[in-house]
Design a protein around this motif. Structure first.
Motif, mmCIF file in Angstrom:
data_model
loop_
_atom_site.group_PDB
_atom_site.id
_atom_site.type_symbol
_atom_site.label_atom_id
_atom_site.label_comp_id
_atom_site.label_asym_id
_atom_site.label_seq_id
_atom_site.Cartn_x
_atom_site.Cartn_y
_atom_site.Cartn_z
ATOM 1 N N ARG A 414 0.826 -1.210 0.000
ATOM 2 C CA ARG A 414 0.000 0.000 0.000
ATOM 3 C C ARG A 414 0.862 1.263 0.000
ATOM 4 O O ARG A 414 0.581 2.233 -0.703
ATOM 5 N N GLN A 415 1.935 1.249 0.796
ATOM 6 C CA GLN A 415 2.814 2.423 0.873
ATOM 7 C C GLN A 415 3.494 2.688 -0.479
ATOM 8 O O GLN A 415 3.606 3.836 -0.907
ATOM 9 N N ILE A 416 3.945 1.618 -1.147
ATOM 10 C CA ILE A 416 4.573 1.779 -2.463
ATOM 11 C C ILE A 416 3.574 2.324 -3.479
ATOM 12 O O ILE A 416 3.910 3.189 -4.304
ATOM 13 N N GLY A 438 -10.389 5.685 2.201
ATOM 14 C CA GLY A 438 -10.706 6.931 2.903
ATOM 15 C C GLY A 438 -9.636 7.399 3.860
ATOM 16 O O GLY A 438 -9.927 8.139 4.815
ATOM 17 N N ARG A 439 -8.395 7.019 3.634
ATOM 18 C CA ARG A 439 -7.308 7.484 4.500
ATOM 19 C C ARG A 439 -7.021 8.967 4.220
ATOM 20 O O ARG A 439 -7.225 9.452 3.108
ATOM 21 N N ASP A 440 -6.487 9.665 5.255
ATOM 22 C CA ASP A 440 -6.264 11.099 5.091
ATOM 23 C C ASP A 440 -4.889 11.384 4.489
ATOM 24 O O ASP A 440 -4.074 10.482 4.286
ATOM 25 N N HIS A 446 3.207 10.072 5.241
ATOM 26 C CA HIS A 446 3.979 9.106 6.015
ATOM 27 C C HIS A 446 4.417 7.924 5.136
ATOM 28 O O HIS A 446 5.571 7.465 5.230
ATOM 29 N N SER A 447 3.499 7.435 4.283
ATOM 30 C CA SER A 447 3.810 6.299 3.414
ATOM 31 C C SER A 447 4.937 6.641 2.437
ATOM 32 O O SER A 447 5.866 5.849 2.237
#
Length: 477
Positions: A414-416, A438-440, A446-447
């Motif tokens: 997900r971060q990539i 729905g993440r802010d 941060h990712s």
């Protein structure tokens, strides 16, 4: 007697109709008229000299067997050929032919000897030059020496060399070269034509686009000169037809090309075709033509790889007496990877700006000049596209990518994805976060930072990110 003639010929046609293809029957037998029958000699009338020659070459055995079946072993066939008198006041001339010798012409008003000496109309004749000295329509700059060989075109190029060395006397007949726009199809097939002209000066070579072929056919059709059109093309030794996919909307042109193709192939002449697709994927082209396209070799052209693009640029620079820093050449080759035409276009654009601005070519100028060029040749990459690519790469389901889980492999995937979405799209951090359940925007920040940190410390992670970065970049081109 006339009824007997009609009945005999009608019986012959019933037999022929069951043997030949329907289109062949309509083209070569329906126009024939039975004129007379005397002493087992059937006289039939055909529309032209070419029509007679075609029947004699392709259907003489069928006609002979059919006629003998109706009239017995002593049956013979004679032709009456319609010939334009050249005078609208006179009736059309006719010529009686036994199949081996010519007799006299008549217009039913007077008999007189005539000699056939009407030259076939040549759509490509050079003005002021005698007939059959045909302009091959070739660009002399398209040669094998100027055509860089790489993994992308090796089979097609080497097949082309074989054809050029022995036109018509090789197993690659027809040779079909297919591939996308700007990959060098026209260059390659014209290189074959130029090589043949060099090795065999007496061979008649002709390059023609399918669009020009269709337009010529339409012109001849309007002038009732289709037979002349077909006859001309049947005189060619090496026929090169570019972009045959455009035949899809020209049914009657396909019929003419079918007759031309058959005659040339059977006569040991060479056919070379190009298309944007493999013959099996062409739509709207008659199956009988497609089956013949598959008789020889179909060779595809792919997008040139990075090393081949470098060589193309260097060869182009050498030919034009140019010099550029190696880093600039690499920059162009890396960023322009859609086709050869755009690669050369980018080089010309850079050289033009350098000349106009009186500035040495360096990497900064290359980036500035090619920025819009690269941008215009790029596809828009969406967040959804990147998500799918990452899921496929790590074998992770799309649903898990959106879930709130602490599993390391899911979190890193997900971060990539967020990192690549920020790099390749114009979406805001908020929009990117919304695509991940729905993440802010702080989660996205941060990712992205986490990915950068891990790339500095984890070599395996870094390789994964770089490989994915390259995949997305290639997809954008």
């Amino acid at each position: 007697m006339e009824k007997n003639v009609e009945k005999i010929w009608s019986n012959c046609l019933k037999i022929i109709k069951d043997i030949v293809e329907w289109q062949h029957y309509k083209t070569w037998f329906e126009p024939i008229k039975a004129i007379s029958l005397k002493n087992n000699v059937l006289v039939i009338q055909v529309p032209s000299q070419f029509f007679f020659e075609y029947l004699e070459e392709h259907y003489v055995n069928l006609l002979a067997k059919t006629l003998k079946r109706e009239l017995g072993k002593e049956a013979r066939l004679e032709y009456r050929i319609m010939v334009d008198s050249g005078n609208s006041k006179n009736k059309p001339l006719t010529m009686d032919v036994t199949g081996t010798g010519y007799k006299t012409y008549s217009n039913n008003e007077m008999d007189f000897p005539l000699v056939i000496n009407n030259p076939v109309k040549n759509p490509f004749v050079i003005p002021g030059i005698k007939k059959m000295q045909i302009d091959p329509q070739l660009n002399i700059n398209y040669t094998f020496d100027a055509y860089i060989e790489g993994d992308c075109n090796r089979v097609a190029r080497r097949a082309g060399k074989t054809v050029a060395e022995k036109p018509g006397a090789n197993s690659f007949n027809p040779l079909v070269v297919y591939g996308g726009v700007g990959l060098g199809k026209t260059h390659l097939v014209q290189a074959i034509g130029n090589e043949v002209k060099k090795a065999y000066p007496n061979k008649i070579v002709l390059y023609v686009s399918s669009e020009k072929f269709i337009n010529q056919f339409m012109d001849h059709s309007r002038n009732n000169a289709i037979n002349d059109f077909i006859h001309f093309y049947q005189l060619i030794d090496v026929l090169i037809v570019d972009d045959v996919q455009f035949f899809s909307k020209a049914e009657r042109s396909q019929d003419a090309f079918f007759a031309i193709f058959n005659h040339l192939h059977q006569s040991g002449k060479q056919l070379i075709l190009t298309s944007d697709k493999s013959p099996k994927d062409l739509e709207g082209v008659q199956e009988r033509l497609l089956s013949r396209f598959r008789w020889g070799l179909s060779a595809d052209l792919q997008i040139p790889d990075y090393e081949t693009r470098i060589e193309i640029l260097e060869r182009k620079m050498k030919a034009d007496g140019l010099d550029m820093p190696k880093e600039v050449v690499k920059y162009i080759a890396y960023n322009i990877n859609s086709n050869v035409r755009e690669l050369e276009g980018a080089l010309i654009s850079l050289l033009a700006q350098s000349s106009l601005n009186r500035r040495e070519i360096d990497l900064d100028l290359a980036k500035k000049v090619l920025r819009n060029f690269i941008k215009s040749s790029s596809k828009e990459i969406t967040i959804d596209t990147i998500q799918k690519m990452v899921c496929d790469y790590f074998n992770v389901s799309y649903d898990k990518l959106l879930q709130k889980t602490r599993k390391r492999e899911i979190v890193q995937a997900r971060q990539i994805t967020m990192y690549l979405a920020k790099s390749f799209t114009k979406n805001s951090l908020k929009t990117i976060g919304e695509h991940f359940g729905g993440r802010d925007h702080t989660t996205v920040i941060h990712s992205c930072q986490t990915v950068k940190d891990l790339m500095d410390t984890d070599s395996v992670f870094r390789e994964n990110v770089l490989e994915l970065h390259q995949k997305v970049q290639l997809a954008a081109m």
